[in-house]
Design a protein around this motif. Structure first.
Motif, PDB file in Angstrom:
ATOM      1  N   ASN B 860      -5.355 -10.274   7.427  1.00 25.63           N
ATOM      2  CA  ASN B 860      -4.281  -9.942   8.363  1.00 25.63           C
ATOM      3  C   ASN B 860      -3.707 -11.196   8.982  1.00 25.63           C
ATOM      4  O   ASN B 860      -4.421 -12.041   9.481  1.00 25.63           O
ATOM      5  N   ASN B 861      -2.456 -11.261   8.933  1.00 26.09           N
ATOM      6  CA  ASN B 861      -1.778 -12.378   9.547  1.00 26.09           C
ATOM      7  C   ASN B 861      -1.382 -11.988  10.956  1.00 26.09           C
ATOM      8  O   ASN B 861      -1.434 -10.837  11.337  1.00 26.09           O
ATOM      9  N   THR B 862      -1.003 -12.961  11.728  1.00 22.98           N
ATOM     10  CA  THR B 862      -0.431 -12.625  13.020  1.00 22.98           C
ATOM     11  C   THR B 862       0.922 -11.982  12.796  1.00 22.98           C
ATOM     12  O   THR B 862       1.557 -12.151  11.758  1.00 22.98           O
ATOM     13  N   LEU B1135      -5.691  -8.260  -0.099  1.00 20.82           N
ATOM     14  CA  LEU B1135      -4.516  -7.552   0.389  1.00 20.82           C
ATOM     15  C   LEU B1135      -4.036  -8.340   1.599  1.00 20.82           C
ATOM     16  O   LEU B1135      -4.660  -8.317   2.659  1.00 20.82           O
ATOM     17  N   ILE B1136      -2.950  -9.047   1.426  1.00 22.78           N
ATOM     18  CA  ILE B1136      -2.479  -9.951   2.469  1.00 22.78           C
ATOM     19  C   ILE B1136      -1.364  -9.260   3.231  1.00 22.78           C
ATOM     20  O   ILE B1136      -0.327  -8.898   2.663  1.00 22.78           O
ATOM     21  N   ALA B1137      -1.613  -9.049   4.497  1.00 19.65           N
ATOM     22  CA  ALA B1137      -0.627  -8.336   5.302  1.00 19.65           C
ATOM     23  C   ALA B1137       0.680  -9.111   5.358  1.00 19.65           C
ATOM     24  O   ALA B1137       0.689 -10.329   5.499  1.00 19.65           O
ATOM     25  N   ASN B1138       1.739  -8.366   5.211  1.00 19.34           N
ATOM     26  CA  ASN B1138       3.067  -8.983   5.300  1.00 19.34           C
ATOM     27  C   ASN B1138       3.523  -8.925   6.743  1.00 19.34           C
ATOM     28  O   ASN B1138       3.711  -7.839   7.295  1.00 19.34           O
ATOM     29  N   PRO B1139       3.691 -10.053   7.356  1.00 13.44           N
ATOM     30  CA  PRO B1139       4.069 -10.033   8.777  1.00 13.44           C
ATOM     31  C   PRO B1139       5.438  -9.444   9.016  1.00 13.44           C
ATOM     32  O   PRO B1139       5.787  -9.149  10.145  1.00 13.44           O
ATOM     33  N   LEU B1140       6.190  -9.285   7.966  1.00 14.12           N
ATOM     34  CA  LEU B1140       7.533  -8.725   8.134  1.00 14.12           C
ATOM     35  C   LEU B1140       7.572  -7.226   7.892  1.00 14.12           C
ATOM     36  O   LEU B1140       8.642  -6.620   7.927  1.00 14.12           O
TER      37      LEU B1140
END
Lengths: 865, 1166
Positions: B860-862, B1135-1140
């Protein structure tokens, strides 16, 4: 006869004996069990060329006058003038030049650059490579003066070797008198460079034709094959060779004084011998050769152009004459077909060894001319590295063969990257070294490199092996380590490998005794291994401990358990001497660029003189820098850097060349009480006024577009020591067109460099507007106002008219509005507007503008269709 | 003036009185009847009960109905219970006369009949002589106590007085409960959560659908296909409607056109809408190069958008009481330049440093740096590598120069697009009252629509300026109807229709910078030269933008559809029953001429890739060893032309049985059969195009569905609870069948893999067998060049119809209570339910059960904003999955052995169910005291198993997991949980004002607002990137929709939408003699408060990665956005969260939702 590649044994022994370096105990030319210990080639090192890495384009050699990585100055574009180990032999795309190498008694190494057509010499003391033959773009024609000499034929014979053009030099051989013989495969001849005082100096010598034809033009050559046969005797001058590749000398048999020159003509698959004596016949492989004539000693080609298969006899009637028919032991060599015969060697015992590469074998011809298989298995490849009797193990592709003073035979296997030795005493074949070229792979063909790996090989008088590794682009030495070369004060240790005969080994006591300069060396502890053939190899570390400058040596007497002894000469040169070397380099710290030689009149240049001095203490004194012979700046002191074991002595000068000119700068070390003075090679520096120039890249442009399209161009902006901002502008553009640049401006940093600028000219498309209401513009609201007006008119009118008239008026109003609506509809078509860039061809001027009024312009065409 | 015209005018004089009655009647009646009786598709009725003053029922009373418009008269007798009904009355105004022996004759002079409605007139006769007349003008009952259906009628008053954007009157259907617009932005309507493609539209009872795309004829690019000035009213049938209506699983919109009368009346109109007075859309942006720099800037702007509409509608008599004419002319012109923009301009136009920054190296296209660089530096380095400029600073500098130059070329593909539309409608109509029993109606509607660059109608989108496509529609239909009164109780209606809907599209003229890319389509010498479809920048955000010829190909006909319809309906009123029966035949010929990707299609992941190919093509830079940089290439081949004829047969019987005076029971049954012909391009021998590309026959492509069991019973009741018509209870149940859409049939038949169909060839991504922009002249040439090249070809996707494919089946249930609150106000509360069965799905049959699995770790990204990316002011969703949690999904790796050599094998089959439950509350006020009002609130939930909702070229399964259709069960993509609609009109009218100027300037002002508030439409949390080595890519390896298996489909909703439309108007009236002439000027605002109704959001929630993602600052070319910290224990897949995710991409950018727009208009009534 006792022969080995490069130097005849008798000559070598004589030379060494004269200087007391060699004892002849244990040496013999008669094959038999080994009784005395021998040294084996032990340490592999690259002595010329830089190792090629697959897939990586090597860095090109500096151009003539350019700086070598070491700071030396290149004298040509082929690496000469540089250290041999910092250049590529060949070209960046084909760094595959070396095919063979030999070394003279002083340790100078010679090899041919097959790609560039140059014979190089690597100096034993400095490691600097120079050309001794080849390198000219064309050879002086017959009768044409070449410096102090005059050419005698179309190939420039009679001139200095460096004044001629060579094609594809391959194998080399050193005659007892020091002359360097080499084969030119491309021109189909064998030539020699005459030694001066039995040594080929760094500058080379006069070149002359030995065998084969000189052709009639500088670049041409005569094809064919013309040697003596039963009916015709052919002299060397009359001979024609088609593809000489291998070269060797045998040992002259008294009363003859000159050895015979053995030539392996690969193209005709024939080995020939040339009697170099002026009188008296010789006999090679049981073939009698009158003086000055040339005869076939192996192979089946008789005369004329070879016919494939190379057999002039009736197929089937003679097993030696049929293609693909295996020879039988006992056949005469000159009636036996060869194929892909690349190399030849002569052993002191009179045996001749032939490379039969296509069939993966080494053949032996005894003095009676009888040919037998020596190593490898006919027409069978194998990668085994097991120790075994020669001839039982299949090998890959042998390309080189040599024999040493003990009749041991060495050959290369390019397919598997091996160097083999066949022991003269046991006939055992075992690896000396491996891992060359495409080691470990089958076959040598490579997508990027055209040649095989380990190629022609030679052995010098000290038992060191030299060979060309065409795939790695190097000349490689496998040294016995008895010679330490030039050393400093660091007292290096080298390991020697002593080979004992069957059942033998080092004596229990006194196996290794130093004498005749015992203080110059110290011995370490041996380590021995018994081989499968019951021979033994022992390694022994030897440390050089000279105390006096200059050459040093000692005799190492090795005594075996069976009583055999061998006195080995250990030698070297303690180079702590007054000699120094000064190298010059420079930088411009105020600039971000490197490797440039042009500077503005305001740019300070920092010169760095590096003094190589090997002595008991750091050099003192100073360095004076000169420009065009005039001293610049004051003498500069010397700074000691580096480490204690590897000190670096430097001196710097910061100087600004305020007057535009080209300067040759040198640095002169003053010397001191111990060290001699030395002067660097001149370095050219140019001081130029800042400027720049632009040039259109006409090969990559899109100059014809339709209106609205973008024309694309690019140009190069060459800046000469210019610093500042350069802007760009266009003129002569047709209407509606505009140009833009990427980058929009160039900020030059004072270096001489080039910048690619992409330029776009955008044109304007004729716009399209909608008709109908759009053409009314803001007046549409007026039209809106028409509605109440019409309605009001209707109402007013209606009130004042009779009923019938009202209906008529309504109908007319309706028709009016319908008509108005229709009008709107009809005018609703699209109208092609104007205002776009007009069609036609324009010439647009592009101007680059810098400071101080510097501009550069060019024009580009622009066609709008 | 011609004699004929003079006669017309003369005859009109006599109609003045009628006109004086009609006009105020139109003003007075504002009936958005929430429940009108589904009497007929084109007619209404008058009915009721006749009693004396004591309430005793009067049997055999003669009831005479006379049209005040045309003079037509019908007479019936009340039955033994005093009940009567006069059916099949053309909507309009009537005079009703009741005559019974011993009683005074009673007349109702202004009874308005609406389509499908029963005007309830129940007089009490007074004892007296029949020669004595009593004239009464009364209000009919607010409630229709006889009808069980839920429907609404939008009458001409509503159409005339509510604000209406672009005269698109059908938008008023959204004022009815249970109706929402879908997400594609074209204003298509969904009823009760059912697909927008399963509705039925009729005009005067004739089928007005285009069977191919299953939309209203003319589709949606034109604002309307019938002029507002020609529409009398239209009826929106929401639920449990009569068996007379069919071919619909959703709703039925029934439009009735105007007819002429004995009076000469009409209107002139002119509407003007101009963006000068409208608002700016912050998402409509332009990207241009900053003058004198190498940087590009993106900024919002307001494109031009004006529309003028003018015309008239007028009618009158040709022969008094016998022959009537009506003519409508309607033309609209619109200038609405579109905006071509990049989906991710930040990445597309990322600026590069002009020289290699210190400490950075550029080797082989790889930019190695430990320090920050400009976002485009990596692109410049890639450019240098692609153009064979070498490595190092010099190469980088040149690469940056060319890269920036190329960005200039790319920017030339974007920006404003000249776009116009021109629509002309002509509608003549004749009504001939042949005699008392027969009436013949002939009408013809002609639409011509042309719109250069108008295929894409959005304000902005991701097509280049030359790729919008030209759009043309030619629509004609003629209807003949003969209504015959066989007896006083039996009426027959015979209808015949012939119609054509010809829609075609073509490429625009290539942009100047596309000219160097022009290619010709090999097998069509008439096709214009154009650049191949070129997608640029897919990897930036999974979208990019397209230039060149549309990948949809030249739509020479899509479709050219002809329809012939015959229908006969008999209505019989007898005793307590009104029985209606009918038969109908609809034969549709669909001709299509369109080949998907016939002009080739190239895809570029990044802008620098395209720039390299473009510059190499145009200038030759890159040299002879240049290697193409596009990611993929494909081209369609085969026979683009197909014709298919379907025939729909239907029959129905329905009976309204008035069991008691309070209770009416409706029983009906309808049978429908859609005949589908044999496949015209079955794949019986494989594709046969080349030997090497051969894939075997697929016997399933011989399937021909034949669904014959579509029997739809319908039952309902209406109960007048207290007998006072103040409270009604109604309910019903029915089965309804939709059509198997013609495009699904044709496209499946074409996509059989046969050489007679369409085949799309695509080399593998590594196989660059064609230099951009070249395409191949034939399939053979393609295969010859590409099949043996490194990598070969991808397999082809094919499709077929399940031989058991069924027509969509809907079960509808409803129950409603309606209360008259007095003061012309009613309140109702209703339940509406739908259960969909046999809905279609496209299921990939070429998948073998999964035997592998893969575990992903969630990173999870910010949340936004993230440096380096454009984030709009609003939006963004938190990651749904717990950080660092592990998720294991099955993985498909092998194809079915039943279809070797094929890629997706899509079976179009019936296996999807759906459900819809809604509670509706309505509060309406019928026009009185100068005021009318309607409002409704719908609380609904629609769920389904993900039905196939497309009419396009099927290329992949819509299901996440083709072997687990049950996993699709979730909220429908059409679900709108809450929706509130309110509308009203108020007209200033003070009769007490007597002075002329007071009357003129105070009276006549009107205000009419419409308020619509609803939840946003749902969307799913999607993923980008694929796992290589799987069968079809995607998160499960099965292709299909790219969403997270752990999250339900459509589990997110877009922000709520709210619009307020407002009209202000002013009448100027003038009475001249017996005539009233009225001029009206009005101003309208749509989305008055310019509420930012979000129409597109970023749906990418996660990015799949099989390698740890970058942790550094974002740089161009990074597929997955960087994360700020890697987990302590790293897994192999992420699974890399898309901050957008969830951020807003567009607002107010469709037909229904727009930025604030202002419009003024003038209308003149006479």
């Amino acid at each position: 006869m006792c022969k080995f590649s490069g130097v005849s044994l008798s000559s070598a022994l004589r030379t060494l004996a004269e200087v007391g370096l060699v004892s002849v105990v244990g040496l013999g030319c008669v094959a038999g069990a080994q009784t005395a210990p021998q040294l084996l080639p032990y340490t592999t090192k690259v002595v010329a060329g830089t190792t090629t890495v697959s897939g990586v384009t090597p860095k090109a050699n500096p151009a003539a006058g350019g700086n070598c990585p070491s700071g030396l100055k290149a004298t040509d574009a082929y690496g000469d003038g540089c250290l041999a180990t910092e250049v590529i032999i060949g070209t960046t795309t084909s760094p595959t030049g070396p095919r063979d190498a030999v070394a003279d008694a002083a340790g100078n190494i010679f090899f041919g650059d097959f790609v560039n057509g140059i014979v190089h010499r690597v100096d034993a003391l400095t490691g600097v490579m120079t050309a001794v033959a080849g390198g000219a773009t064309a050879s002086p024609q017959a009768g044409i003066a070449c410096g102090a000499y005059t050419s005698t034929d179309a190939k420039g014979d009679g001139c200095l070797g460096t004044a001629v053009h060579l094609s594809k030099p391959t194998a080399l051989a050193l005659a007892p008198n020091g002359d360097l013989y080499f084969a030119d495969y491309g021109y189909g001849n064998v030539r020699k460079i005459t030694a001066t005082a039995k040594v080929i100096p760094a500058t080379g010598g006069v070149i002359s034709l030995v065998a084969g034809s000189a052709g009639t033009t500088s670049a041409g050559f005569t094809t064919g094959y013309n040697i003596s046969n039963a009916t015709t005797t052919v002299t060397a001058a009359q001979s024609i060779l088609d593809g000489p590749y291998g070269l060797a000398f045998d040992t002259p048999v008294s009363p003859n004084t000159q050895p015979d020159l053995l030539i392996m003509d690969e193209y005709t698959a024939a080995a020939v011998a040339l009697n170099l004596n002026t009188t008296g016949s010789t006999k090679v492989n049981n073939v009698t050769i009158p003086a000055g004539t040339i005869w076939k000693i192996a192979g089946t080609v008789a005369t004329g152009a070879p016919t494939y298969p190379y057999c002039v006899n009736t197929p089937g009637t003679n097993p030696g004459c049929a293609y693909n028919v295996v020879y039988s032991a006992g056949n005469q060599a000159n009636q036996t077909p060869l194929r892909s015969a690349y190399a030849i060697a002569s052993a002191p015992n009179g045996n001749t060894y032939l490379v039969n590469e296509f069939y993966d074998t080494i053949l032996q011809v005894d003095p009676s001319g009888v040919l037998t298989n020596f190593a490898g298995v006919y027409n069978k490849t194998g990668s085994s590295t097991a120790r075994a009797v020669a001839g039982t193990n299949a090998i890959g592709s042998p390309f080189g063969v040599a024999a040493d003073a003990y009749n041991n035979v060495y050959f290369t296997d390019a397919a598997y990257g091996n160097v083999w030795r066949v022991d003269a005493g046991t006939k055992e074949q075992f690896l000396i070294a491996s891992g060359f070229g495409k080691s470990g792979t089958t076959g040598f063909a490579s997508a990027t490199l055209p040649g095989p790996g380990a190629f022609g090989i030679s052995v010098d008088a000290n038992g060191n092996l030299f060979f060309g590794d065409t795939e790695m682009g190097t000349v490689t030495e496998i040294a016995t380590n008895a010679q330490f070369g030039t050393i400093g004060a660091n007292q290096p240790t080298q390991t020697i490998d002593i080979h004992f005969g069957v059942g033998d080994g080092p004596a229990a006591t006194g196996a290794y005794v130093l004498s005749n300069g015992a203080g110059n060396f110290a011995l370490g502890t041996q380590s021995c291994t018994t081989n499968s053939d019951n021979t033994m190899d022992c390694t022994l570390p030897v440390t050089a401990t000279p105390t006096a400058l200059g050459a040093f040596m000692a005799t190492l007497t090795i005594t075996s358990s069976l009583g055999g002894t061998n006195a080995i000469t250990l030698s070297g040169t303690y180079a702590q001497s007054p000699n120094t070397r000064t190298a010059l380099s420079y930088t411009a710290p105020s600039l971000s660029c490197t490797g440039v030689s042009s500077f503005s009149p305001t740019t300070p240049v920092v010169f760095l003189a590096t003094i190589t001095a090997n002595g008991p203490a750091a050099p003192t004194g100073s360095v004076q820098f000169y420009a065009n012979g005039a001293a610049i700046g004051a003498p500069q002191s010397i700074t000691t850097g580096g480490t204690a074991s590897a000190p670096v002595y430097t001196s710097t000068l910061t100087y600004t060349f305020s007057t535009p000119n080209t300067y040759t700068v040198t640095a002169v070390y003053s010397g001191d009480s111990y060290f001699k003075t030395s002067t660097s090679v001149g370095t050219n520096i140019t001081s130029s006024n800042p400027t720049f120039a632009s040039s259109l890249n006409t090969a990559n442009e899109e100059n014809a577009v339709v209106a609205g399209g973008t024309a694309l161009y690019s140009f190069n902006l060459a800046q000469t020591v210019y610093a500042g901002t350069i802007t760009f502008a266009c003129s002569g553009l047709p209407s509606g067109a505009a140009c833009s640049f990427s980058p929009t401006t160039v900020t030059a940093n004072g270096c001489s460099t080039g910048t690619t600028v992409a330029m776009s000219i955008t044109t304007l498309q004729g716009y399209v507007t909608a008709g109908g209401f759009g053409s009314f513009g803001k007046g549409r609201w007026q039209l809106m106002a028409m509605f109440p007006a019409i309605g009001l008119a209707l109402l007013i009118g209606l009130r004042r008219r009779k009923a019938g008239a009202r209906w008529s008026q309504i109908a007319m109003s309706l028709a009016l509005l319908v008509g108005l609506s229709s009008l709107m509809a009809c005018t609703g078509t699209k109208i092609a507007g104007t205002g776009g860039t007009p069609k036609g061809t324009s010439t647009v001027t592009v101007t680059a503008t810098g400071s101080a009024g510097i501009t550069s312009s060019f024009t580009v065409p622009l066609t709008v269709n | 003036m011609s004699f004929m015209f003079r006669q017309i005018l003369k005859s009109c004089r006599a109609c003045v009185c009628a006109a004086l009655v009609m006009v105020p009647a139109l003003v007075a009646i504002f009936s958005m009847a929430p429940s009108a009786y589904a009497q007929s598709a084109t007619t209404g009725a008058i009915g009721g009960t006749v009693s004396d003053t004591s309430g005793a029922l009067l049997p055999n009373t003669a009831v005479t109905v006379t049209s005040t418009d045309t003079g037509t008269t019908r007479t019936v007798k009340a039955n033994a219970q005093g009940e009567y009904r006069v059916s099949d009355l053309t909507p309009g105004s009537y005079k009703v006369s009741f005559t019974a022996d011993g009683f005074q004759t009673k007349e109702e002079n202004a009874v308005t009949v609406t389509v499908g409605g029963v005007a309830g007139i129940s007089p009490q006769l007074t004892v007296g002589s029949t020669s004595d007349k009593t004239e009464v003008t009364g209000q009919p009952s607010l409630l229709d106590t006889d009808n069980n259906a839920i429907s609404s009628t939008i009458d001409q008053n509503a159409i005339d007085n509510l604000p209406i954007n672009g005269r698109r009157w059908s938008n008023f259907a959204l004022l009815t409960p249970g109706v929402v617009s879908n997400s594609d932005g074209f204003g298509l309507l969904s009823f009760r959560g059912i697909s927008v493609l399963l509705n039925n539209s009729t005009v005067d009872g004739a089928d007005n659908n285009q069977a191919y795309f299953s939309e209203e004829r003319g589709r949606t690019r034109a604002s309307y296909s019938v002029s507002q000035s020609a529409v009398q009213e239209f009826q929106v049938n929401l639920s449990n409607y009569s068996a007379e209506y069919g071919r619909a699983a959703g709703g039925v919109i029934n439009t009735v056109t105007k007819s002429g009368s004995n009076a000469f009346h009409g209107e002139l109109f002119f509407y003007d809408r101009d963006s000068d007075f409208g608002a700016e859309n912050p998402y409509t942006t332009l990207t241009t190069q900053v003058a004198g720099t190498n940087t590009f800037t993106t900024y919002p702007y307001k494109p031009k958008d004006w529309r003028k509409q003018w015309g008239f509608g007028a009618g009158g008599p040709l022969l008094h009481d016998q022959l009537f004419w009506f003519y409508s002319y309607d033309q609209s012109q619109r200038n609405f330049p579109g905006t071509a923009r990049a989906s991710d301009p930040t990445d597309t136009f990322a600026a590069a440093d002009s020289t290699l920054p210190n400490g950075v190296t550029c080797t082989g296209g790889n930019l190695n740096t430990t320090s920050g660089t400009a976002p485009g530096d990596g692109a410049a380095c890639q450019e240098a590598n692609a153009l064979n400029l070498g490595s190092g600073p010099g190469a980088y500098q040149a690469g940056a120069a060319y890269y920036t130059q190329g960005l200039g070329v790319i920017s030339s593909f974007l920006g404003a697009v000249p776009r116009h539309s021109d629509q002309v409608l002509n509608f003549p109509k004749l009504d001939w009252q042949i005699n008392d029993r027969n009436r013949l109606t002939l009408q013809y509607n002609r639409l011509r629509y042309s719109s250069p660059a108008g295929v894409q109608t959005q304000a902005s989108n991701f097509y280049g300026r030359g790729s919008f496509g030209n759009d043309f529609v030619k629509e004609d239909f003629g209807i003949a109807r003969l209504s015959t009164v066989l007896s006083s109780n039996i009426v027959n209606s015979l209808l015949f229709q012939y119609g054509r809907d010809f829609e075609y599209e073509s490429s625009q003229k290539p942009l100047p910078n596309e000219v160097p890319l022009e290619t010709l389509i090999g097998d069509d010498p008439k096709a214009p030269a154009a650049a191949p479809d070129t997608q640029i920048g897919y990897e930036f955000d999974g979208t990019g933008f397209d230039i060149g010829r549309s990948y949809l190909g030249e739509r020479r006909a899509l479709p050219n559809e002809r329809r012939m319809q015959g229908e006969d309906i008999v209505t019989w009123s007898h005793g307590l029953h009104t029985t209606k029966a009918g038969i109908e035949v609809n034969r549709v010929f669909d001709y299509v001429d369109n080949l998907y990707e016939e002009g080739g299609s190239f895809s570029y992941d990044y802008s620098y890739d395209f720039i390299a190919d473009y510059l190499h093509k145009t200038t030759g830079v890159g040299g002879t060893n240049y290697a193409p940089q596009y990611y993929s290439f494909s081209q369609g081949f085969g026979n683009p032309r197909a014709e298919l004829a379907t025939t729909d047969y239907a029959g129905f019987v329905t009976d309204d049985w008035r069991i008691t005076p309070r209770m009416t029971l409706t029983l009906g049954v309808r049978y429908e059969y859609e005949y589908i012909p044999q496949p015209f391009a079955p794949n019986t021998v494989g594709n046969g195009l080349t030997g090497a590309a051969y894939a075997g026959p697929v016997s399933q492509t011989l399937n021909k569905p034949d669904d014959r069991n579509n029997i739809g019973p319908r039952v309902g009741f209406a109960y007048n609870v207290f007998g006072d018509s103040k409270t009604t209870l109604r309910g019903g149940y029915g089965m309804y069948y939709g059509r198997i859409i013609n495009s699904n049939i044709i496209q499946s038949y074409l996509l059989s893999g046969s050489q007679n169909g369409q085949v799309d060839f695509q080399p593998t991504a590594s196989n660059k067998c064609q230099q951009y922009p070249n395409i191949f002249a034939s399939a053979q040439a393609f295969v010859s060049a590409c099949q043996t090249a490194s990598g070969g070809l991808n397999s082809n996707t094919i499709s077929y119809l399940d031989k058991h494919l069924q027509n969509p089946q809907i079960h509808e249930v409803d129950l409603a209570v309606q209360q008259d609150l007095g003061h012309q106000t009613t309140f109702s509360i209703s339940y509406m339910g739908s259960m969909g069965r046999e809905l279609a799905a496209a299921v990939d049959q070429n998948v073998s059960p999964a035997t592998a699995s893969r575990t992903f770790e969630v990173l999870n990204n910010t949340q936004p904003p993230v440096s380096g990316y454009t984030t709009y002011p609003h939006g963004g969703k938190p990651p749904a999955l717990i950080a660092n949690s592990l998720h294991t999904y099955k993985e498909y790796t092998t194809a079915s052995t039943a279809f070797p050599g094929y890629y997706h094998v899509l079976e179009f089959k019936s296996e999807v169910n759906s459900s819809y439950n809604a509670l509706v509350m309505q509060l309406n006020h019928r026009f009185s005291d100068n005021f009318s009002f309607l409002s409704n609130f719908t609380f609904a939930h629609a769920l389904d198993y993900n039905p196939y909702l497309s009419t396009g070229y099927g290329t992949s399964s819509e299901l996440l997991d083709p072997l687990n259709p049950a996993g699709e069960y979730a909220t429908s993509s059409l679900n709108v949980r809450h929706r509130f609609v309110a509308a009203g009109t108020y007209r200033v009218n003070f009769p007490s004002l007597t002075r002329g100027w007071e009357k003129t300037f105070i009276n006549g002002w009107g205000i009419a607002p419409i308020l619509q508030i609803q939840n946003g439409l749902p969307y799913s949390a999607g993923v980008t990137q694929s796992i290589t080595g799987t069968l079809y890519g995607g998160i499960l390896g099965a292709g299909g929709t790219a969403r997270i298996p752990d999250l339900d489909r459509d589990s997110y909703t877009m922000p709520k939408t709210a619009t307020v439309d407002l009209r202000l108007s002013k009448y100027f009236t003038k009475h001249i003699g017996e005539h009233e002439y009225r001029f009206e000027i009005l101003g309208e605002a749509f989305n008055l408060f310019n509420h930012q109704n979000i129409t597109s959001v970023n749906t990418t929630a996660y990015c799949l990665s099989t390698a740890p993602p970058p942790t550094t600052t974002a740089t161009t070319g990074v597929s997955c956005k960087p994360v700020q910290a890697l987990p302590a224990t790293t897994a192999a897949n992420y699974l890399i969260a898309n901050p957008l995710f969830g951020t807003y991409l567009n607002s107010n950018s469709n037909t229904v939702l727009t930025p604030r727009q202002l419009q003024i208009a003038g209308r003149f009534y006479f």
